[in-house]
Structures are given as structure tokens and as C-alpha cells.
Design a protein around this motif. Structure first.
Motif, PDB file in Angstrom:
ATOM      1  N   SER A  62       0.841  -1.196   0.000  1.00  0.00           N
ATOM      2  CA  SER A  62       0.000   0.000   0.000  1.00  0.00           C
ATOM      3  C   SER A  62       0.876   1.245   0.000  1.00  0.00           C
ATOM      4  O   SER A  62       0.568   2.225  -0.652  1.00  0.00           O
ATOM      5  N   ARG A  63       1.998   1.124   0.697  1.00  0.00           N
ATOM      6  CA  ARG A  63       2.907   2.267   0.733  1.00  0.00           C
ATOM      7  C   ARG A  63       3.397   2.581  -0.666  1.00  0.00           C
ATOM      8  O   ARG A  63       3.409   3.690  -1.130  1.00  0.00           O
ATOM      9  N   LEU A  64       3.750   1.512  -1.379  1.00  0.00           N
ATOM     10  CA  LEU A  64       4.287   1.714  -2.715  1.00  0.00           C
ATOM     11  C   LEU A  64       3.223   2.223  -3.660  1.00  0.00           C
ATOM     12  O   LEU A  64       3.468   3.115  -4.462  1.00  0.00           O
ATOM     13  N   CYS A  65       1.997   1.627  -3.557  1.00  0.00           N
ATOM     14  CA  CYS A  65       0.923   2.067  -4.446  1.00  0.00           C
ATOM     15  C   CYS A  65       0.702   3.563  -4.286  1.00  0.00           C
ATOM     16  O   CYS A  65       0.611   4.300  -5.258  1.00  0.00           O
ATOM     17  N   ALA A  66       0.631   3.997  -3.037  1.00  0.00           N
ATOM     18  CA  ALA A  66       0.360   5.408  -2.758  1.00  0.00           C
ATOM     19  C   ALA A  66       1.461   6.291  -3.316  1.00  0.00           C
ATOM     20  O   ALA A  66       1.255   7.458  -3.581  1.00  0.00           O
ATOM     21  N   ARG A  67       2.623   5.733  -3.524  1.00  0.00           N
ATOM     22  CA  ARG A  67       3.738   6.577  -3.947  1.00  0.00           C
ATOM     23  C   ARG A  67       4.167   6.348  -5.385  1.00  0.00           C
ATOM     24  O   ARG A  67       5.181   6.850  -5.815  1.00  0.00           O
ATOM     25  N   ALA A  68       3.354   5.564  -6.106  1.00  0.00           N
ATOM     26  CA  ALA A  68       3.781   5.213  -7.466  1.00  0.00           C
ATOM     27  C   ALA A  68       4.096   6.482  -8.267  1.00  0.00           C
ATOM     28  O   ALA A  68       5.121   6.562  -8.945  1.00  0.00           O
ATOM     29  N   GLU A  69       3.227   7.480  -8.146  1.00  0.00           N
ATOM     30  CA  GLU A  69       3.426   8.703  -8.907  1.00  0.00           C
ATOM     31  C   GLU A  69       4.699   9.423  -8.464  1.00  0.00           C
ATOM     32  O   GLU A  69       5.502   9.876  -9.275  1.00  0.00           O
ATOM     33  N   ARG A  85       7.332  -0.414 -11.954  1.00  0.00           N
ATOM     34  CA  ARG A  85       6.230  -0.496 -11.000  1.00  0.00           C
ATOM     35  C   ARG A  85       6.350  -1.798 -10.232  1.00  0.00           C
ATOM     36  O   ARG A  85       5.458  -2.623 -10.248  1.00  0.00           O
ATOM     37  N   ILE A  86       7.496  -1.971  -9.631  1.00  0.00           N
ATOM     38  CA  ILE A  86       7.699  -3.182  -8.849  1.00  0.00           C
ATOM     39  C   ILE A  86       7.613  -2.797  -7.389  1.00  0.00           C
ATOM     40  O   ILE A  86       8.190  -1.794  -6.979  1.00  0.00           O
ATOM     41  N   ASP A  87       6.896  -3.601  -6.628  1.00  0.00           N
ATOM     42  CA  ASP A  87       6.872  -3.404  -5.190  1.00  0.00           C
ATOM     43  C   ASP A  87       7.838  -4.420  -4.586  1.00  0.00           C
ATOM     44  O   ASP A  87       7.569  -5.624  -4.623  1.00  0.00           O
ATOM     45  N   PRO A  88       8.967  -3.954  -4.060  1.00  0.00           N
ATOM     46  CA  PRO A  88       9.944  -4.912  -3.542  1.00  0.00           C
ATOM     47  C   PRO A  88       9.363  -5.798  -2.449  1.00  0.00           C
ATOM     48  O   PRO A  88       9.689  -6.986  -2.371  1.00  0.00           O
ATOM     49  N   TYR A  89       8.477  -5.245  -1.623  1.00  0.00           N
ATOM     50  CA  TYR A  89       7.886  -6.044  -0.548  1.00  0.00           C
ATOM     51  C   TYR A  89       7.021  -7.159  -1.126  1.00  0.00           C
ATOM     52  O   TYR A  89       6.972  -8.263  -0.604  1.00  0.00           O
ATOM     53  N   PRO A  97      14.333  -8.609 -11.964  1.00  0.00           N
ATOM     54  CA  PRO A  97      13.338  -7.873 -11.154  1.00  0.00           C
ATOM     55  C   PRO A  97      13.948  -7.407  -9.832  1.00  0.00           C
ATOM     56  O   PRO A  97      13.549  -6.381  -9.290  1.00  0.00           O
ATOM     57  N   TYR A  98      14.936  -8.173  -9.338  1.00  0.00           N
ATOM     58  CA  TYR A  98      15.548  -7.809  -8.046  1.00  0.00           C
ATOM     59  C   TYR A  98      16.423  -6.568  -8.222  1.00  0.00           C
ATOM     60  O   TYR A  98      16.417  -5.656  -7.396  1.00  0.00           O
ATOM     61  N   GLN A  99      17.168  -6.555  -9.320  1.00  0.00           N
ATOM     62  CA  GLN A  99      18.001  -5.381  -9.590  1.00  0.00           C
ATOM     63  C   GLN A  99      17.111  -4.144  -9.728  1.00  0.00           C
ATOM     64  O   GLN A  99      17.387  -3.089  -9.167  1.00  0.00           O
ATOM     65  N   LYS A 100      15.995  -4.292 -10.462  1.00  0.00           N
ATOM     66  CA  LYS A 100      15.097  -3.142 -10.660  1.00  0.00           C
ATOM     67  C   LYS A 100      14.510  -2.706  -9.325  1.00  0.00           C
ATOM     68  O   LYS A 100      14.318  -1.517  -9.072  1.00  0.00           O
ATOM     69  N   SER A 101      14.232  -3.686  -8.480  1.00  0.00           N
ATOM     70  CA  SER A 101      13.680  -3.336  -7.161  1.00  0.00           C
ATOM     71  C   SER A 101      14.688  -2.534  -6.332  1.00  0.00           C
ATOM     72  O   SER A 101      14.298  -1.747  -5.469  1.00  0.00           O
ATOM     73  N   LEU A 102      15.968  -2.765  -6.598  1.00  0.00           N
ATOM     74  CA  LEU A 102      16.976  -1.973  -5.871  1.00  0.00           C
ATOM     75  C   LEU A 102      16.855  -0.493  -6.244  1.00  0.00           C
ATOM     76  O   LEU A 102      17.095   0.388  -5.417  1.00  0.00           O
ATOM     77  N   PHE A 103      16.457  -0.221  -7.501  1.00  0.00           N
ATOM     78  CA  PHE A 103      16.207   1.183  -7.883  1.00  0.00           C
ATOM     79  C   PHE A 103      14.990   1.708  -7.109  1.00  0.00           C
ATOM     80  O   PHE A 103      14.972   2.828  -6.634  1.00  0.00           O
TER      81      PHE A 103
END
Ligand code: GRG
Length: 406
Positions: free
Chosen positions: A7-14, A82-86, A389-395
Motif C-alpha cells: 500500500s505504501r508503494l501504491c500510494a507513492r507510485a506517482e 512499478r515493482i513493489d519490492p515487498y 526484477p531484483y536489480q530493478k527493485s533496488l532502484f
């Protein structure tokens, strides 16, 4: 835990996409970054001191720099992720707290010790440290053509969160805090003596887990974290006379209190993957930069976030007598902050005046700018790893760190 992160990530996607755009338009080319940093630090030269600090403390970074300079793509020009690492690590993370509690409970039959030692593992934390450790582990495993996560790497993620929570307990005793994560802090519920011993107990169980990994290198790396944490806390008890000394002191303290845990946990999982020195260094520097940015944002939020959002009182650092980055930057514009810093904001009205001057100055913007600089560096290091996907999640983690509101 995964839901929280999602939810944290969704809220901050923008915001995240905006951050990538911001990076692209402001700070990414070395030249534009330099001119922006000069602007941000203006006549002060503080940022130069930060860069000197970075040079002194990161001679080993050269290896990573050489590696990353081979990359032509800049983080700002990357597509949006738009990857949510969690969410990506949901399976790895879902039982982390339960597994930690099982370890703690399995090592004592004392009910009260069990209750106190497990109190901070109730799932209210952000689980940043295990998330970053597992992400780095999986990104490096993938880079080395090895899929999956080693059981030993997941253990490091657990150990990292245990060291973190043990340090929070000791910190709450030292600061006599009343609240953490929106709940009464552990010391508000039990005696200082019991709480301090519970912190020691968590560290001891974490140490057993380190020993079980049977790697001298990992043992040395994770032991370093504990010596850093203690030294960082000690540094916080003292003040420095000159502005120059003060900023260096602040950055070293910040590394020791916050960044060392992320850096060395990242290095430990890399070593368990069989990474060579260069690759372990990339992992270490990624964690170090994320950790420094995280603490800079933490220090910033102490001035701008509500106590509801933070789960603890605001301006807490000033009330504790601590001059963090926003004050140190503000001091250049308002030298009257100097004597207040020296007397640790003890005189009536000091906290209120310092708070006001920080808001009137560019101190908050300069702090955010410095945090962004570390995030950009973290992204640059992550780019040296194979695409996954893991590397991208690091971004994405760097975006979460810079845009967090609690
Ligand atoms: C016993 C290991 C040990 C250390 C003793 C007290 C001490 C020395 C060190 C204090 C280290 C400390 C508490 C640093 C603060 C780091 C920090 C920014 C904590 C907040 O991290 P979050 O926001 O916390 O990730 P959550 O609640 O999300 O887990």
C-alpha cells in the motif's frame, strides 16, 4: 508486512516516477550534479566537505566507480518500474518476524524475557533491513547465474533485523523515549534493567545465528556492525567545536548508527553468494548509500513530519540536544545557531528558535539534496548488476527511501 509495503508503494507510485524524472532532469550527469550541488550548498562548502568525507571513507568505492562507469545508461533514463519490492519478496519476508520470534523464544524459558525480547517484532516496523538484504542477495545470486535465495542469506536478513531491534531497545533506554512505532516504547512498559538485558539477549541470539553460518568473513562483517553501532551512539554523546569538524562528525556518526548495518548485511549476503571482492564492494556501497540517505531523510522528517505519521514526537532530535543535517546546513545561513548547538539546545526557547531557523533556511532542501545524491549513487551501483526484477527493485528502494513520509 507485504501488505504494508504494497500500500505504501501504491500510494507513492506517482512520486516514484516523479523522482526518476527529477533525477533525469537534475542530478544525474556529473556536470549538472556538480552545478546543482554548488547551488544547494551555496557559499557554504558543506557539500564539498560531504564529498571529502565520502572520499576518505570510501577509498574502496573506486572499484565500484570503475565498474559503474562502464555502464552507459543512466538511472534517470531508465523506464519506470512499478515493482513493489515487498510484494516481490513476499514469500521470503512473510515469516521473517515469526522465525525471529521462534529463535528468541527457543533460547529462554523465562516468560517475561520472551515477552520483552519479542515486543518489537510485532510487525509494526518497515522491515527495511531484511528487505534490502534479501533483495541484494537475490540480485547478486541472479548476477552470478544462481537462482533463488540461500538459507544462510535469509538468516542474515533475520540477523540484520535482530541487531536493528536490539539497538532500538538500547536507544530507547538511553533516550528515555515514550513512543516507538505509535506504541509505548519497550522502556515505558518494563524496567530499564530488564529492557537493557532483553536487548543484550537479542544480540546474543543473533550472535549464535551468526556462528551457525560458519563463515569467518561473515562473522567479522556482522560484528563490525555492532562495534559501529556502539561507537556511533558514543559519538552522539559529544559535540564538536567547529562547523567543519561537526559535519564530518555527523556523517561518520550517521554511517555508524544507520548505514553500517545496511552496508555490512548487504556485503555478508554477497559473500555468502560467493561474490568476489568487487561484487561484495558493490553490495556494501549500495547498502551504505541507501543507509546514509535513509538517515538523512529520517533527520529531515523530524522537522517536517507529524508525530502521528512518525509514531514518535517531532523535533525529537533537537529536544535530545542533537544537531542533525538540517541544523548544520541552517547554521551557515544563521550563525546564531552555533552557541545553541554547543549548549545542545538546553536553554529555554532554544528548541523553538532552532526549529524556526531551520525552516527559514535552506537546510531542509540541502538535506534532501544530499540524500538524493546518495540514492543516485545507490542506483548507479545497482546498475552494475545483471538486469532482473531484483536489480530493478533496488532502484525502487532508493525511491522509497527518498520519498518516505514515515
Ligand atoms: C545494542 C547493537 C546495540 C547497539 C547499542 C543504542 C545504540 C548502541 C545504537 C543506536 C542505533 C540506532 C537506534 C540508530 C537509529 C537508526 C534508525 C534510523 C532507526 C529507525 O529505523 P526505521 O525507521 O525503524 O527503519 P522501523 O521502526 O521501521 O524498524
Amino acid at each position: 508486512m507485504a501488505c504494508l509495503g504494497s500500500s505504501r508503494l501504491c500510494a507513492r507510485a506517482e512520486k516514484i516516477r516523479q523522482f526518476h524524472r527529477n533525477i533525469a532532469s537534475t542530478a544525474l550527469s556529473t556536470r549538472s550534479f556538480r552545478s546543482s550541488s554548488e547551488q544547494a550548498a551555496s557559499s557554504t562548502g558543506l557539500l564539498r566537505r560531504c564529498q571529502n568525507f565520502q572520499n576518505e571513507h570510501n577509498c574502496r568505492l573506486n572499484v565500484a566507480r570503475v565498474m559503474s562507469s562502464m555502464q552507459t545508461q543512466q538511472p534517470g533514463s531508465l523506464p519506470d518500474y512499478r515493482i513493489d519490492p515487498y510484494q516481490l519478496l513476499e514469500d521470503d519476508l512473510k515469516d521473517v518476524y515469526e522465525d525471529i520470534k521462534r529463535e528468541l523464544i527457543g533460547n529462554t524459558t523465562n516468560e517475561e524475557l520472551r515477552t520483552i525480547a519479542t515486543y518489537y517484532f510485532g510487525g509494526q516496523g518497515k522491515a527495511l533491513r531484511p528487505m534490502v538484504a534479501i533483495l541484494i542477495a537475490r540480485a547478486i545470486n541472479y548476477h552470478k547465474d544462481r537462482n533463488g535465495l540461500l538459507a544462510s542469506q535469509r538468516q542474515v536478513a533475520m540477523i540484520s533485523e535482530m541487531i536493528h531491534n536490539a539497538s532500538l531497545i538500547h536507544d530507547d533506554v538511553i533516550d528515555q523515549s515514550d513512543f516507538r512505532r505509535g506504541k509505548p516504547s519497550v522502556n515505558a512498559l518494563w524496567s530499564q534493567k530488564k529492557v537493557t538485558m532483553a536487548g543484550d539477549f537479542i544480540l546474543a541470539v543473533a550472535t549464535m545465528m551468526i556462528a551457525r553460518l560458519q563463515s569467518d568473513d561473515v562473522t567479522l562483517t556482522l560484528s563490525q556492525v555492532i562495534t559501529d553501532l556502539v561507537q556511533g551512539e558514543f559519538m552522539q554523546l559529544g559535540s564538536k567545536e567547529t562547523e567543519n569538524e561537526r559535519f564530518t562528525h555527523y556523517l561518520t556518526k550517521t554511517y555508524r548508527k544507520t548505514a553500517s548495518l545496511l552496508a555490512n548485511s548487504a556485503k555478508a549476503v554477497a559473500m555468502l553468494s560467493g561474490a568476489d571482492e568487487c561484487l561484495s564492494e558493490v553490495a556494501f556501497q549500495y547498502g551504505r548509500n541507501i543507509g546514509l540517505a535513509f538517515q538523512l531523510v529520517d533527520d529531515l522528517l523530524d522537522f517536517v513530519s507529524s508525530s502521528d505519521a512518525m509514531g514518535k514526537p517531532t523535533a525529537a532530535d533537537l529536544k535530545l540536544g542533537l544537531a542533525t543535517a538540517p541544523v548544520l546546513f541552517a547554521c551557515e545561513r544563521y550563525p546564531e545557531l552555533n552557541p545553541m548547538i554547543m549548549r545542545r539546545f538546553q536553554e529555554p526557547g532554544d528548541v523553538e528558535k532552532a526549529f524556526e531557523l531551520v525552516h527559514k533556511s535552506q537546510g531542509l532542501e540541502q538535506t534532501r539534496f544530499l540524500a538524493k545524491k546518495h540514492c543516485v549513487e545507490a542506483v548507479r551501483l545497482a546498475q552494475t548488476l545483471a538486469e532482473s526484477p531484483y536489480q530493478k527493485s533496488l532502484f525502487v528502494v532508493s525511491d522509497l527511501v527518498i520519498n518516505r513520509i514515515k
